[in-house]
Design a protein around this motif. Structure first.
Motif, PDB file in Angstrom:
ATOM      1  N   ALA A   1       4.583  13.655   7.208  1.00 17.69           N
ATOM      2  CA  ALA A   1       5.685  14.127   6.378  1.00 17.69           C
ATOM      3  C   ALA A   1       5.661  13.328   5.082  1.00 17.69           C
ATOM      4  N   ASN A   2       6.066  13.964   4.027  1.00 14.99           N
ATOM      5  CA  ASN A   2       6.202  13.295   2.738  1.00 14.99           C
ATOM      6  C   ASN A   2       7.685  13.168   2.420  1.00 14.99           C
ATOM      7  N   THR A   3       8.043  12.031   1.861  1.00 16.82           N
ATOM      8  CA  THR A   3       9.430  11.814   1.462  1.00 16.82           C
ATOM      9  C   THR A   3       9.440  10.883   0.266  1.00 16.82           C
ATOM     10  N   ILE A   4      10.635  10.592  -0.213  1.00 14.49           N
ATOM     11  CA  ILE A   4      10.756   9.663  -1.339  1.00 14.49           C
ATOM     12  C   ILE A   4      11.704   8.533  -0.948  1.00 14.49           C
ATOM     13  N   ILE A   5      11.554   7.443  -1.655  1.00 18.43           N
ATOM     14  CA  ILE A   5      12.414   6.288  -1.452  1.00 18.43           C
ATOM     15  C   ILE A   5      13.601   6.443  -2.389  1.00 18.43           C
ATOM     16  N   ASP A   6      14.810   6.257  -1.850  1.00 18.81           N
ATOM     17  CA  ASP A   6      15.999   6.411  -2.702  1.00 18.81           C
ATOM     18  C   ASP A   6      16.175   5.176  -3.597  1.00 18.81           C
ATOM     19  N   ASP A   7      17.202   5.211  -4.431  1.00 20.15           N
ATOM     20  CA  ASP A   7      17.431   4.131  -5.401  1.00 20.15           C
ATOM     21  C   ASP A   7      17.716   2.782  -4.745  1.00 20.15           C
ATOM     22  N   LYS A   8      18.127   2.795  -3.492  1.00 19.17           N
ATOM     23  CA  LYS A   8      18.411   1.543  -2.784  1.00 19.17           C
ATOM     24  C   LYS A   8      17.229   1.086  -1.931  1.00 19.17           C
ATOM     25  N   GLY A   9      16.088   1.796  -2.044  1.00 20.38           N
ATOM     26  CA  GLY A   9      14.888   1.397  -1.318  1.00 20.38           C
ATOM     27  C   GLY A   9      14.802   1.931   0.098  1.00 20.38           C
ATOM     28  N   ARG A  10      15.626   2.915   0.432  1.00 23.47           N
ATOM     29  CA  ARG A  10      15.654   3.461   1.792  1.00 23.47           C
ATOM     30  C   ARG A  10      14.873   4.766   1.875  1.00 23.47           C
ATOM     31  N   ILE A  11      14.412   5.047   3.092  1.00 20.27           N
ATOM     32  CA  ILE A  11      13.828   6.359   3.365  1.00 20.27           C
ATOM     33  C   ILE A  11      14.567   6.962   4.552  1.00 20.27           C
ATOM     34  N   ILE A  12      14.586   8.274   4.581  1.00 20.26           N
ATOM     35  CA  ILE A  12      15.143   8.995   5.724  1.00 20.26           C
ATOM     36  C   ILE A  12      13.995   9.264   6.686  1.00 20.26           C
TER      37      ILE A  12
ATOM     38  N   LEU B   1       4.149   8.641   2.273  1.00 15.13           N
ATOM     39  CA  LEU B   1       3.563   9.502   3.293  1.00 15.13           C
ATOM     40  C   LEU B   1       3.794   8.835   4.640  1.00 15.13           C
ATOM     41  N   LEU B   2       4.402   9.561   5.554  1.00 16.72           N
ATOM     42  CA  LEU B   2       4.593   9.087   6.923  1.00 16.72           C
ATOM     43  C   LEU B   2       3.566   9.791   7.789  1.00 16.72           C
ATOM     44  N   LEU B   3       2.814   9.018   8.545  1.00 13.62           N
ATOM     45  CA  LEU B   3       1.716   9.554   9.350  1.00 13.62           C
ATOM     46  C   LEU B   3       1.924   9.140  10.800  1.00 13.62           C
ATOM     47  N   GLY B   4       2.111  10.126  11.694  1.00 11.61           N
ATOM     48  CA  GLY B   4       2.297   9.838  13.109  1.00 11.61           C
ATOM     49  C   GLY B   4       1.015   9.335  13.741  1.00 11.61           C
ATOM     50  N   GLN B   5       1.123   8.232  14.467  1.00  8.37           N
ATOM     51  CA  GLN B   5      -0.027   7.614  15.123  1.00  8.37           C
ATOM     52  C   GLN B   5       0.311   7.270  16.576  1.00  8.37           C
TER      53      GLN B   5
ATOM     54  N   ILE C   1       4.434   4.900  13.517  1.00  8.89           N
ATOM     55  CA  ILE C   1       4.358   5.697  12.296  1.00  8.89           C
ATOM     56  C   ILE C   1       3.738   4.796  11.237  1.00  8.89           C
ATOM     57  N   GLU C   2       2.768   5.328  10.512  1.00  7.15           N
ATOM     58  CA  GLU C   2       2.210   4.594   9.386  1.00  7.15           C
ATOM     59  C   GLU C   2       2.873   5.085   8.110  1.00  7.15           C
ATOM     60  N   LEU C   3       3.172   4.141   7.211  1.00  7.86           N
ATOM     61  CA  LEU C   3       3.753   4.462   5.916  1.00  7.86           C
ATOM     62  C   LEU C   3       2.709   4.161   4.850  1.00  7.86           C
ATOM     63  N   TRP C   4       2.409   5.156   4.028  1.00  5.44           N
ATOM     64  CA  TRP C   4       1.340   5.055   3.033  1.00  5.44           C
ATOM     65  C   TRP C   4       1.843   5.470   1.654  1.00  5.44           C
ATOM     66  N   ASP C   5       1.260   4.885   0.638  1.00  5.55           N
ATOM     67  CA  ASP C   5       1.313   5.456  -0.689  1.00  5.55           C
ATOM     68  C   ASP C   5       0.367   6.660  -0.633  1.00  5.55           C
ATOM     69  N   PRO C   6       0.815   7.853  -0.990  1.00  3.52           N
ATOM     70  CA  PRO C   6      -0.048   9.034  -0.845  1.00  3.52           C
ATOM     71  C   PRO C   6      -1.416   8.911  -1.526  1.00  3.52           C
ATOM     72  N   GLN C   7      -1.468   8.313  -2.716  1.00  3.83           N
ATOM     73  CA  GLN C   7      -2.750   8.164  -3.400  1.00  3.83           C
ATOM     74  C   GLN C   7      -3.660   7.169  -2.677  1.00  3.83           C
ATOM     75  N   SER C   8      -3.082   6.126  -2.128  1.00  6.68           N
ATOM     76  CA  SER C   8      -3.877   5.152  -1.361  1.00  6.68           C
ATOM     77  C   SER C   8      -4.472   5.800  -0.120  1.00  6.68           C
ATOM     78  N   TYR C   9      -3.706   6.688   0.511  1.00  4.18           N
ATOM     79  CA  TYR C   9      -4.224   7.372   1.698  1.00  4.18           C
ATOM     80  C   TYR C   9      -5.397   8.277   1.327  1.00  4.18           C
ATOM     81  N   GLU C  10      -5.277   8.976   0.203  1.00  2.00           N
ATOM     82  CA  GLU C  10      -6.374   9.832  -0.263  1.00  2.00           C
ATOM     83  C   GLU C  10      -7.628   9.000  -0.542  1.00  2.00           C
ATOM     84  N   LYS C  11      -7.458   7.849  -1.193  1.00  2.00           N
ATOM     85  CA  LYS C  11      -8.587   6.956  -1.459  1.00  2.00           C
ATOM     86  C   LYS C  11      -9.200   6.463  -0.159  1.00  2.00           C
TER      87      LYS C  11
END
Length: 153
Positions: free
Chosen positions: A6-17, A108-112, A116-126
């Motif tokens: 799943a893809n999500t964004i970090i809110d202004d307080k640094g949290r993710i849902i 990027l949240l990746l089920g393992q 769950i792994e949390l990635w910067d989407p571009q880092s995961y692509e690299k």
């Protein structure tokens, strides 16, 4: 068991849902506690507390006197933290971990399976592009090894 992504964004307080597809696999045994630490390959590992206990037991069974085990324990537990899931299913990812793996706004949240792994989407692509093996090649090697091991029993 966590799977998919799943893809999500970090809110202004640094949290993710935590997305619903992953929330449903966080068992009541976890008591709304998720454990986080630095993972491999520039990602963050996120475990429900009931799964983190299994990680601790595994690490406890390593040899605490060899260089590799000492280094792994020191780094894993230096970055380890306990996060509480709030009533809106949000968690606050430590800034230090986000900085280490290059996560800024998108995540990027990746089920393992157990985590769950949390990635910067571009880092995961690299990471994917940096592999010398194809998906099919890795699948063949790993599954053949497992199949052989299971059929020899």
């Amino acid at each position: 068991m966590f799977q998919g992504h799943a893809n999500t964004i970090i809110d202004d307080k640094g949290r993710i849902i935590i997305p619903a597809k992953f929330r449903k696999h966080i068992l009541p045994d976890a008591n709304d506690i998720l454990n986080v630490t630095l993972g491999r390959d520039k990602c963050i590992w996120l475990f429900p507390s009931n799964e983190w206990v299994k990680v601790l037991e595994t690490v406890q069974n390593t040899n605490p006197y060899t260089d590799e085990e000492v280094l792994m324990r020191r780094q894993m537990f230096f970055y380890a933290d306990e996060l509480t899931v709030d009533s809106q299913h949000r968690i606050l990812i430590p800034q230090q971990l986000k900085d280490l793996v290059g996560i800024k706004k998108e995540i990027l949240l990746l089920g393992q399976l157990e985590r769950i792994e949390l990635w910067d989407p571009q880092s995961y692509e690299k990471y994917l592009k940096g592999s010398t093996d194809s998906y099919e090649g890795v699948m063949q090697k790993v599954m053949t090894k497992l199949y052989t091991k299971n059929t020899e029993k």
